[in-house]
Design a protein around this motif. Structure first.
Motif, short mmCIF file in Angstrom:
data_model
loop_
_atom_site.label_atom_id
_atom_site.label_comp_id
_atom_site.label_asym_id
_atom_site.label_seq_id
_atom_site.Cartn_x
_atom_site.Cartn_y
_atom_site.Cartn_z
N ASN A 71 0.82 -1.21 0.00
CA ASN A 71 0.00 0.00 0.00
C ASN A 71 0.85 1.26 0.00
O ASN A 71 0.60 2.20 -0.75
N MET A 74 2.33 2.89 -3.24
CA MET A 74 1.44 3.41 -4.28
C MET A 74 1.60 4.90 -4.52
O MET A 74 1.58 5.36 -5.67
N LYS A 75 1.80 5.69 -3.48
CA LYS A 75 1.90 7.14 -3.66
C LYS A 75 3.23 7.57 -4.27
O LYS A 75 3.40 8.73 -4.66
N LEU A 80 0.08 4.68 -11.75
CA LEU A 80 -0.56 3.57 -11.04
C LEU A 80 -1.83 3.21 -11.81
O LEU A 80 -2.66 4.07 -12.07
N SER A 84 -4.73 -1.63 -9.61
CA SER A 84 -4.12 -1.53 -8.28
C SER A 84 -4.85 -0.51 -7.42
O SER A 84 -4.95 -0.68 -6.20
N THR A 85 -5.38 0.53 -8.04
CA THR A 85 -6.17 1.52 -7.29
C THR A 85 -7.44 0.89 -6.75
O THR A 85 -7.82 1.11 -5.60
N CYS A 90 -0.41 -2.53 -4.51
CA CYS A 90 0.46 -2.66 -5.68
C CYS A 90 1.55 -3.67 -5.34
O CYS A 90 2.29 -3.48 -4.38
N GLY A 105 2.96 0.91 -11.68
CA GLY A 105 2.55 -0.09 -10.71
C GLY A 105 1.23 -0.76 -11.06
O GLY A 105 0.34 -0.12 -11.63
N ASN A 107 -1.24 -4.68 -9.94
CA ASN A 107 -1.42 -5.79 -9.00
C ASN A 107 -1.62 -7.08 -9.79
O ASN A 107 -2.52 -7.17 -10.64
#
Length: 308
Positions: A71, A74-75, A80, A84-85, A90, A105, A107
């Protein structure tokens, strides 16, 4: 062929406690078989800054991100994707462009979960679009998001039970699932009495470490899980934890007649998507999937880090 495909590059599994990983032998087999001068490592990252330093190294071709950074990474990613959001985690970093590389990124965990759950069980009894069923997830942390996504959007389980020691984590999970295209009904099952009133789940997915229950709530979670497993109806059980390979959950599930899949197989079901992102479509077409699986399973059998 681009520069990154002719020069020596590295791939890394990053997180905490990753030295027991068996993935490196499989990924190194793939790189060699594809003729890529790339090397895969299991790299401990004590902090997110350590991970980012590695991610921003020009010779890094890709990362597999594991606990506890799925998590928090992600930032920091340049691009992204929506997947993944939606999932809220991710686990795969790849790069686009050459002169000014973009860190991207996504998933791929959900693909591993889906593949494992379809590995066993009676095909005629599996949930389908015309005959949906219920699933159960143990845990409400980062890995549970990918499990919810796989179960609700790809495995026809619109209702999902969650067993978890912390109420707030389940509340957060329910909030995050509102992002999904098809929002599942999530029920936090807190007592064996509540469980008795609910239909049996077909799929069960464990997403937590293999620790002996200590607190009262942890003992209750274990009791509720056993009450579901003890029923006559059996589906498929996957424990994503594989340290050890034969977790408490796997042993209990097998004892009570459940077809079980160990967590090491999650690695194998992700390889095609991971290598598509890292090396490109051309290389995935040449990927020796069967050979890679053989190396993975051999490493799992021989690993002293997960066989105890």
């Amino acid at each position: 062929m681009t520069q990154s495909q002719t020069q020596e590059m590295t791939l890394h599994l990053v997180g905490l406690g990753v030295t027991h990983s068996i993935a490196y032998s499989m990924h190194n087999y793939i790189a060699k078989s594809l003729g890529l001068p790339w090397k895969f490592y299991s790299t401990e990252c004590p902090t997110i800054d350590d991970l980012l330093k590695l991610a921003n190294t020009p010779t890094t071709a890709g990362l597999v991100v594991t606990m506890p950074y799925k998590n928090s990474i992600m930032k920091h990613v340049d691009e992204l994707d929506e997947l993944s959001t939606m999932i809220g985690a991710c686990n795969n970093i790849y790069y686009e462009g050459s002169a000014a590389r973009l860190m991207c990124g996504t998933n791929t965990d959900w693909r591993g979960i889906k593949g494992c759950l379809l590995e066993k069980g009676n095909e005629n009894e599996r949930p389908s679009a015309t005959s949906p069923a219920t699933a159960l997830i143990v845990g409400a942390g980062g890995a549970s998001r990918a499990a919810v996504y796989a179960l609700s959007l790809h495995l026809h389980c619109p209702t999902i039970y969650v067993l978890n020691r912390d109420d707030q984590e389940v509340t957060d999970l329910i909030r995050d699932t509102q992002k999904l295209g098809r929002v599942p009904t999530i029920i936090h099952v807190k007592t064996p009495e509540q469980a008795k009133e609910l239909p049996s789940p077909y799929y069960i997915v464990g997403t937590v470490p293999d620790f002996e229950p200590q607190t009262e709530t942890e003992v209750t979670v274990a009791d509720v899980l056993e009450s579901f497993l003890s029923r006559a109806e059996k589906g498929v059980l996957l424990d994503m934890c594989f340290k050890p390979r034969r977790t408490r959950m796997i042993k209990l599930g097998e004892k009570l007649g459940w077809p079980c899949v160990e967590g090491t197989h999650i690695i194998g079901y992700q390889i095609e998507e991971q290598w598509r992102l890292w090396a490109g479509e051309e290389y995935v077409l040449k990927l020796d999937r069967e050979g890679a699986w053989d190396v993975l399973l051999k490493a799992a059998e021989e690993s002293k880090g997960i066989n105890f």
